[in-house]
Every structure is written in structure tokens, then in C-alpha cells.
Design a protein around this motif. Sequence first.
Motif, PDB file in Angstrom:
ATOM      1  N   GLY A  71     -10.698   2.981  -4.625  1.00  0.00           N
ATOM      2  CA  GLY A  71      -9.459   3.674  -4.787  1.00  0.00           C
ATOM      3  C   GLY A  71      -8.449   3.955  -6.284  1.00  0.00           C
ATOM      4  O   GLY A  71      -7.359   4.725  -6.010  1.00  0.00           O
ATOM      5  N   LEU A  72     -10.096   4.453  -7.273  1.00  0.00           N
ATOM      6  CA  LEU A  72      -9.166   4.171  -8.058  1.00  0.00           C
ATOM      7  C   LEU A  72      -9.099   5.319  -8.844  1.00  0.00           C
ATOM      8  O   LEU A  72      -9.293   6.396  -9.003  1.00  0.00           O
ATOM      9  N   PRO A  73      -7.871   5.771  -9.026  1.00  0.00           N
ATOM     10  CA  PRO A  73      -7.264   6.917  -9.733  1.00  0.00           C
ATOM     11  C   PRO A  73      -6.964   7.765 -10.388  1.00  0.00           C
ATOM     12  O   PRO A  73      -7.029   8.164 -11.615  1.00  0.00           O
ATOM     13  N   ILE A  74      -8.897   7.784 -10.818  1.00  0.00           N
ATOM     14  CA  ILE A  74      -9.332   8.580 -12.307  1.00  0.00           C
ATOM     15  C   ILE A  74      -8.965  10.793 -12.346  1.00  0.00           C
ATOM     16  O   ILE A  74      -9.758  10.976 -13.682  1.00  0.00           O
ATOM     17  N   PHE A  75      -8.747  10.633 -10.835  1.00  0.00           N
ATOM     18  CA  PHE A  75      -8.232  11.947 -11.338  1.00  0.00           C
ATOM     19  C   PHE A  75      -7.070  12.296 -12.004  1.00  0.00           C
ATOM     20  O   PHE A  75      -6.464  13.611 -12.058  1.00  0.00           O
ATOM     21  N   MET A  76      -6.261  11.058 -12.599  1.00  0.00           N
ATOM     22  CA  MET A  76      -5.271  11.440 -13.457  1.00  0.00           C
ATOM     23  C   MET A  76      -5.788  11.759 -14.813  1.00  0.00           C
ATOM     24  O   MET A  76      -4.240  12.552 -15.566  1.00  0.00           O
ATOM     25  N   ASP A  77      -6.463  11.179 -15.408  1.00  0.00           N
ATOM     26  CA  ASP A  77      -7.521  11.951 -16.777  1.00  0.00           C
ATOM     27  C   ASP A  77      -7.619  13.406 -16.242  1.00  0.00           C
ATOM     28  O   ASP A  77      -8.656  13.859 -15.318  1.00  0.00           O
ATOM     29  N   PRO A  78      -6.760  14.142 -17.064  1.00  0.00           N
ATOM     30  CA  PRO A  78      -7.269  15.960 -16.709  1.00  0.00           C
ATOM     31  C   PRO A  78      -9.153  16.548 -17.506  1.00  0.00           C
ATOM     32  O   PRO A  78      -9.564  17.335 -16.543  1.00  0.00           O
ATOM     33  N   LEU A  79      -9.189  15.469 -17.813  1.00  0.00           N
ATOM     34  CA  LEU A  79     -10.693  15.452 -18.719  1.00  0.00           C
ATOM     35  C   LEU A  79     -11.667  15.591 -17.179  1.00  0.00           C
ATOM     36  O   LEU A  79     -12.697  16.113 -16.910  1.00  0.00           O
TER      37      LEU A  79
END
Length: 178
Positions: A24-32
Motif C-alpha cells: 500500500g505504499l503511496p508512491i503515486f504521490m510523487d508526480p514523476l
Amino acid sequence: MGRSRYKFHEDHYPYFITSSVVGGLPIFMDPLITKMVLDALNYLQNESKVTLYGYVIMPNHIHLIVEDKELSRKLRAFKSFTGRVIIDYLIEKNRTELVADFKSKKLKNHRDSEHQVWQEGLHPKQIFTHKILQQKMEYIHFNPVKTGFVENPVHWKYSSAIDYKGGEGIIPVTLFQG
């Protein structure tokens, strides 16, 4: 853990797909990182000829409504490619904690890589009526509203909601005519 009960059946229907990030790591908070996924979705459409009817990218998962005769294979390639470029990006940016998380969460049966970004499986659900398509499209477009990120689905940047309201999203989609 056993294999998913969700399967691809007939290839002349669209499918509702969910794919989640391990842990569930929220990696798509990073726009790149999100841009990498959007670019890969564009590639799926333009080069692999997958029809993308709708999508939403949330902080730790994506939902797609897609159709293609070889959908399973093409989506596995999509996940493999995006997983690799995400890991490469994190290594380049020296985000060692996230890289370590993706290494520690890797399933033992994944021998072809040192890390695992995506959870196993795609959870495909065949869409065989216009009513089901509308329900799934509404579900994905209202996902950011339900989570409290926006009040109106068209305000979520990483979604096809605006396309279905006559606007133009970040990437093109094929509007479903049914």
C-alpha cells in the motif's frame, strides 16, 4: 497465497482492472512516478493498441477499464516495465528506504527481479453490459471523491473523469459509446 480467482475470459469485452502497489505504499504521490505510469498507459494505447476507456491513479493503486485481444500479456508487460522504471528512478534519486521496502516486500516466487512494485495479479472483471460499464466508470471516477482528495471527480488530475464531461485529460482515452 494462491492464485487469484479473477481471470480473463472472452477477449471482445472490456475489463475493469485494479492493480495495487505492494504494501500500500503511496508512491503515486510523487508526480514523476505518476507520469511514468501515464506514459506507459499512452504506450499501451499507441503502440500496443490497447483500448483505454477510463482510468484513475490513486496514491497506491490504479483502476483501468481496458480492452484488447491479448490484454493479460500486455498488462503483465505494463506492470513489469513500470515496476522497473520506478525502481530505477528511486535508485537514481537515492530514495533508499523505498527501494528497501520494495525489496523486502518481494514475493519469493518472483525470481526475475530483486524488487516488487506491484502486487501480484490484476483482478480483472469482465464488463459485459453497458450498465456494468457505467457502474465501474463511476466507481473509478468517484474514487478520489470518496477518499476525500477532491469534491468533484473532474478535479482529480490523474483520471479520465474530465474526458467524460467534454474536457481533455492528461492522456487521451477512447470514450465508450454504448
